[in-house]
Design a protein around this motif. Structure first.
Motif, PDB file in Angstrom:
ATOM      1  N   THR A 256      15.318  10.065  -0.428  1.00 56.36           N
ATOM      2  CA  THR A 256      16.213  10.495  -1.518  1.00 56.36           C
ATOM      3  C   THR A 256      15.822  11.833  -2.120  1.00 56.36           C
ATOM      4  O   THR A 256      16.520  12.322  -3.012  1.00 56.36           O
ATOM      5  CB  THR A 256      16.229   9.440  -2.646  1.00 56.36           C
ATOM      6  N   GLY A 257      14.720  12.413  -1.667  1.00 58.91           N
ATOM      7  CA  GLY A 257      14.256  13.655  -2.267  1.00 58.91           C
ATOM      8  C   GLY A 257      13.729  13.461  -3.677  1.00 58.91           C
ATOM      9  O   GLY A 257      13.773  14.385  -4.496  1.00 58.91           O
ATOM     10  N   GLY A 258      13.215  12.262  -3.964  1.00 61.73           N
ATOM     11  CA  GLY A 258      12.750  11.952  -5.313  1.00 61.73           C
ATOM     12  C   GLY A 258      11.260  11.735  -5.391  1.00 61.73           C
ATOM     13  O   GLY A 258      10.480  12.315  -4.613  1.00 61.73           O
ATOM     14  N   ARG A 259      10.848  10.876  -6.339  1.00 60.32           N
ATOM     15  CA  ARG A 259       9.429  10.581  -6.567  1.00 60.32           C
ATOM     16  C   ARG A 259       9.246   9.085  -6.701  1.00 60.32           C
ATOM     17  O   ARG A 259      10.014   8.406  -7.387  1.00 60.32           O
ATOM     18  CB  ARG A 259       8.943  11.239  -7.868  1.00 60.32           C
ATOM     19  N   VAL A 260       8.219   8.572  -6.067  1.00 62.42           N
ATOM     20  CA  VAL A 260       7.792   7.194  -6.259  1.00 62.42           C
ATOM     21  C   VAL A 260       6.271   7.174  -6.348  1.00 62.42           C
ATOM     22  O   VAL A 260       5.589   7.763  -5.509  1.00 62.42           O
ATOM     23  CB  VAL A 260       8.266   6.262  -5.125  1.00 62.42           C
ATOM     24  N   THR A 261       5.772   6.503  -7.371  1.00 62.46           N
ATOM     25  CA  THR A 261       4.326   6.333  -7.562  1.00 62.46           C
ATOM     26  C   THR A 261       3.980   4.867  -7.400  1.00 62.46           C
ATOM     27  O   THR A 261       4.650   3.998  -7.969  1.00 62.46           O
ATOM     28  CB  THR A 261       3.899   6.811  -8.964  1.00 62.46           C
ATOM     29  N   VAL A 262       2.958   4.571  -6.603  1.00 59.01           N
ATOM     30  CA  VAL A 262       2.440   3.216  -6.445  1.00 59.01           C
ATOM     31  C   VAL A 262       1.124   3.119  -7.197  1.00 59.01           C
ATOM     32  O   VAL A 262       0.187   3.887  -6.949  1.00 59.01           O
ATOM     33  CB  VAL A 262       2.246   2.853  -4.961  1.00 59.01           C
ATOM     34  N   ARG A 263       1.056   2.172  -8.113  1.00 56.74           N
ATOM     35  CA  ARG A 263      -0.133   2.021  -8.946  1.00 56.74           C
ATOM     36  C   ARG A 263      -1.265   1.334  -8.183  1.00 56.74           C
ATOM     37  O   ARG A 263      -1.045   0.525  -7.287  1.00 56.74           O
ATOM     38  CB  ARG A 263       0.196   1.189 -10.186  1.00 56.74           C
ATOM     39  N   GLY A 264      -2.484   1.679  -8.560  1.00 59.98           N
ATOM     40  CA  GLY A 264      -3.658   0.977  -8.063  1.00 59.98           C
ATOM     41  C   GLY A 264      -3.980   1.229  -6.607  1.00 59.98           C
ATOM     42  O   GLY A 264      -4.486   0.343  -5.923  1.00 59.98           O
ATOM     43  N   TRP A 265      -3.712   2.438  -6.127  1.00 61.21           N
ATOM     44  CA  TRP A 265      -4.018   2.759  -4.732  1.00 61.21           C
ATOM     45  C   TRP A 265      -5.528   2.966  -4.591  1.00 61.21           C
ATOM     46  O   TRP A 265      -6.092   3.844  -5.211  1.00 61.21           O
ATOM     47  CB  TRP A 265      -3.284   4.023  -4.298  1.00 61.21           C
ATOM     48  N   PRO A 266      -6.202   2.147  -3.777  1.00 62.21           N
ATOM     49  CA  PRO A 266      -7.666   2.229  -3.723  1.00 62.21           C
ATOM     50  C   PRO A 266      -8.154   3.545  -3.134  1.00 62.21           C
ATOM     51  O   PRO A 266      -7.527   4.118  -2.237  1.00 62.21           O
ATOM     52  CB  PRO A 266      -8.061   1.043  -2.840  1.00 62.21           C
ATOM     53  N   ALA A 267      -9.295   4.013  -3.649  1.00 63.69           N
ATOM     54  CA  ALA A 267      -9.879   5.251  -3.134  1.00 63.69           C
ATOM     55  C   ALA A 267     -10.417   5.056  -1.726  1.00 63.69           C
ATOM     56  O   ALA A 267     -10.418   5.987  -0.912  1.00 63.69           O
ATOM     57  CB  ALA A 267     -10.999   5.719  -4.067  1.00 63.69           C
ATOM     58  N   GLU A 268     -10.885   3.853  -1.432  1.00 65.59           N
ATOM     59  CA  GLU A 268     -11.402   3.528  -0.105  1.00 65.59           C
ATOM     60  C   GLU A 268     -10.914   2.140   0.259  1.00 65.59           C
ATOM     61  O   GLU A 268     -10.982   1.215  -0.549  1.00 65.59           O
ATOM     62  CB  GLU A 268     -12.928   3.560  -0.097  1.00 65.59           C
ATOM     63  N   THR A 269     -10.410   1.979   1.481  1.00 76.52           N
ATOM     64  CA  THR A 269      -9.848   0.696   1.879  1.00 76.52           C
ATOM     65  C   THR A 269      -9.834   0.583   3.388  1.00 76.52           C
ATOM     66  O   THR A 269      -9.861   1.598   4.098  1.00 76.52           O
ATOM     67  CB  THR A 269      -8.409   0.537   1.340  1.00 76.52           C
ATOM     68  N   THR A 270      -9.801  -0.651   3.876  1.00 75.26           N
ATOM     69  CA  THR A 270      -9.612  -0.899   5.310  1.00 75.26           C
ATOM     70  C   THR A 270      -8.161  -1.241   5.629  1.00 75.26           C
ATOM     71  O   THR A 270      -7.843  -1.529   6.782  1.00 75.26           O
ATOM     72  CB  THR A 270     -10.522  -2.050   5.779  1.00 75.26           C
ATOM     73  N   GLN A 271      -7.285  -1.208   4.645  1.00 75.20           N
ATOM     74  CA  GLN A 271      -5.891  -1.544   4.893  1.00 75.20           C
ATOM     75  C   GLN A 271      -5.196  -0.468   5.735  1.00 75.20           C
ATOM     76  O   GLN A 271      -5.294   0.724   5.416  1.00 75.20           O
ATOM     77  CB  GLN A 271      -5.132  -1.716   3.585  1.00 75.20           C
ATOM     78  N   PRO A 272      -4.479  -0.860   6.788  1.00 75.76           N
ATOM     79  CA  PRO A 272      -3.762   0.130   7.594  1.00 75.76           C
ATOM     80  C   PRO A 272      -2.741   0.936   6.797  1.00 75.76           C
ATOM     81  O   PRO A 272      -2.463   2.087   7.128  1.00 75.76           O
ATOM     82  CB  PRO A 272      -3.074  -0.718   8.670  1.00 75.76           C
ATOM     83  N   GLY A 273      -2.194   0.338   5.736  1.00 72.31           N
ATOM     84  CA  GLY A 273      -1.181   1.024   4.950  1.00 72.31           C
ATOM     85  C   GLY A 273      -1.650   2.308   4.316  1.00 72.31           C
ATOM     86  O   GLY A 273      -0.822   3.145   3.928  1.00 72.31           O
ATOM     87  N   ASP A 274      -2.950   2.510   4.219  1.00 67.76           N
ATOM     88  CA  ASP A 274      -3.468   3.754   3.642  1.00 67.76           C
ATOM     89  C   ASP A 274      -3.040   4.967   4.463  1.00 67.76           C
ATOM     90  O   ASP A 274      -2.980   6.090   3.950  1.00 67.76           O
ATOM     91  CB  ASP A 274      -4.993   3.677   3.556  1.00 67.76           C
ATOM     92  N   GLU A 275      -2.722   4.725   5.733  1.00 67.43           N
ATOM     93  CA  GLU A 275      -2.315   5.834   6.601  1.00 67.43           C
ATOM     94  C   GLU A 275      -0.958   6.394   6.202  1.00 67.43           C
ATOM     95  O   GLU A 275      -0.569   7.489   6.648  1.00 67.43           O
ATOM     96  CB  GLU A 275      -2.295   5.367   8.054  1.00 67.43           C
ATOM     97  N   LEU A 276      -0.218   5.688   5.349  1.00 65.46           N
ATOM     98  CA  LEU A 276       1.059   6.218   4.870  1.00 65.46           C
ATOM     99  C   LEU A 276       0.901   7.595   4.234  1.00 65.46           C
ATOM    100  O   LEU A 276       1.806   8.437   4.320  1.00 65.46           O
ATOM    101  CB  LEU A 276       1.665   5.258   3.841  1.00 65.46           C
TER     102      LEU A 276
END
Length: 416
Positions: free
Chosen positions: A248-268
């Protein structure tokens, strides 16, 4: 949610802050480790979804005490025993993590699940359990584990190229086996390496002795300690929301994104930036801002759970994309490569299925029904397409309750 959901089209750039529930992958690993520990445990901020409730129910049926009514769940280890009949639903973590636990119970444990679950690969881990000394009848759902109260353990060689869960399931139970376990992989690369790193880290945090090398994992026998497991937000479930900012050309913020993680989603963070987004992390929150959507040529073998949403974004890009390294997705909740090809093309797209992935050439899309095949990631992909394509109707959106029951509510709030 209704059986047919008109995916809302964005009437402008998004501007939203989103708080997501906990990680399914961490929650279900924590539940298994807590059930096998010597002392009670507290799992803080677990995900409450179909997959995690199925895991809690399976462990409870085997003798563990699981109090899951509150925001934090209390697990009290108990003597593992049958007989029991366990419903795994369509949850890969339940169908692959619980049989190695059930092999240590006393009594007969029958496993079954949703109709499509009977098509998901199981033979590798069940054959491995037999090598380690378990009594297992069957090579796919439904199957029976006849527990004798203990598993000798030892060494086993498997081909885990179909799913990293084949390795993780064996490792999580291995500290309780007589000799522990040494698991070797022979074959094409094991997908989803971050999930294996997650398993190893959580085992070590629970007191297990784990050694790793190229395609080999060794777990020594020993006690697991109870305690507290903190569950991070589910970063893979952040994919459609962060993608919405780009689309949409907008902004989305996700709260609580860990500084270090083993979750694959961090690659986003890196994948969406490569597709044209501006990505920043500040004060523990991750923010994506949209721009032009670019095509991408990328190997997603380690992060295949992001592929459905990324395929939807790629269909809206200004150039072609190639998503590689994801042949194993044919054995996921559905054959995701065939499903994405059929559904995006059904809206006027140009997607070609490759031996190991997808080739996506953007074309003008139109409305229509987007079938989801009882797959939560397909619901998310349909929602992302609907932002830019009026008239998209997502079939059976309630299946997203597998990992994110609140999806519809959070999506609507984001768009408001």
């Amino acid at each position: 949610m209704p059986q047919m959901w008109p995916a809302p089209a964005a009437d402008g750039p998004t501007d939203a802050t989103v708080a997501l529930p906990g990680s399914k992958s961490i929650t279900n690993r924590a539940l298994v480790l807590a059930a096998l520990a010597e002392d009670p445990s507290l799992v803080r901020r677990p995900l409450r979804s179909r997959d995690t409730l199925l895991m809690a129910g399976a462990l409870r049926a085997l003798g563990a005490g699981v109090e899951d009514a509150g925001a934090d769940w209390r697990i009290t280890p108990g003597e593992l025993r049958g007989p029991a009949t366990l419903d795994v639903g369509l949850a890969g973590t339940v169908m692959r993590f619980v049989p190695p636990v059930a092999a240590m119970a006393t009594g007969e444990i029958l496993f079954d699940g949703d109709p499509h679950a009977r098509k998901r690969p199981m033979g590798t881990i069940l054959a491995a359990l037999r090598v380690l000394g378990a009594d297992v009848e069957g090579d796919a759902l439904p199957f029976t584990v006849r527990g004798t109260g203990a598993v000798p353990g030892g060494s086993v060689t498997i081909d885990a190229s179909g799913s990293s869960q084949m390795v993780s399931g064996l490792l999580l139970a291995a500290p309780r086996y007589g000799k522990g376990a040494e698991v070797r992989h022979e074959g094409p690369p094991v997908p989803s390496a971050p999930h294996l790193a997650m398993t190893v880290r959580m085992l070590r945090d629970a007191g297990a002795s784990v050694e790793t090398g190229p395609d080999v994992w060794r777990v020594q026998p020993g006690a697991l300690r109870g305690g507290e497991f903190d569950v991070e937000p589910d970063l893979s479930n952040a994919a459609p929301f962060l993608a919405a900012a780009l689309v949409t050309g907008g902004r989305v913020t996700v709260r609580g994104w860990p500084a270090e993680t083993t979750q694959p989603g961090d690659e986003l963070r890196h994948l969406l930036a490569a597709m044209g987004a501006s990505v920043t992390r500040e004060d523990g929150d991750l923010t994506v801002r949209g721009g032009s959507i670019h095509g991408i040529d990328v190997d997603l073998g380690d992060v295949s759970e992001l592929s459905c949403v990324l395929a939807a974004v790629a269909a809206l890009a200004d150039g072609p994309s190639r998503l590689r390294g994801i042949a194993h997705m044919r054995g996921h909740e559905t054959d995701r490569l065939a499903a994405l090809t059929a559904e995006i093309n059904g809206l006027g797209g140009d997607v070609r299925e490759l031996p190991d992935g997808l080739e996506i050439r953007p074309r003008p899309l139109h409305g229509g029904v987007f079938h989801t095949y009882d797959d939560h990631r397909m619901v998310m992909a349909g929602a992302v397409l609907g932002l830019a394509v009026p008239g998209v109707e997502v079939e059976n959106p309630g299946t997203v309750g597998k990992t994110l029951p609140e999806f519809g509510e959070i999506w609507a709030e984001m768009l408001r």
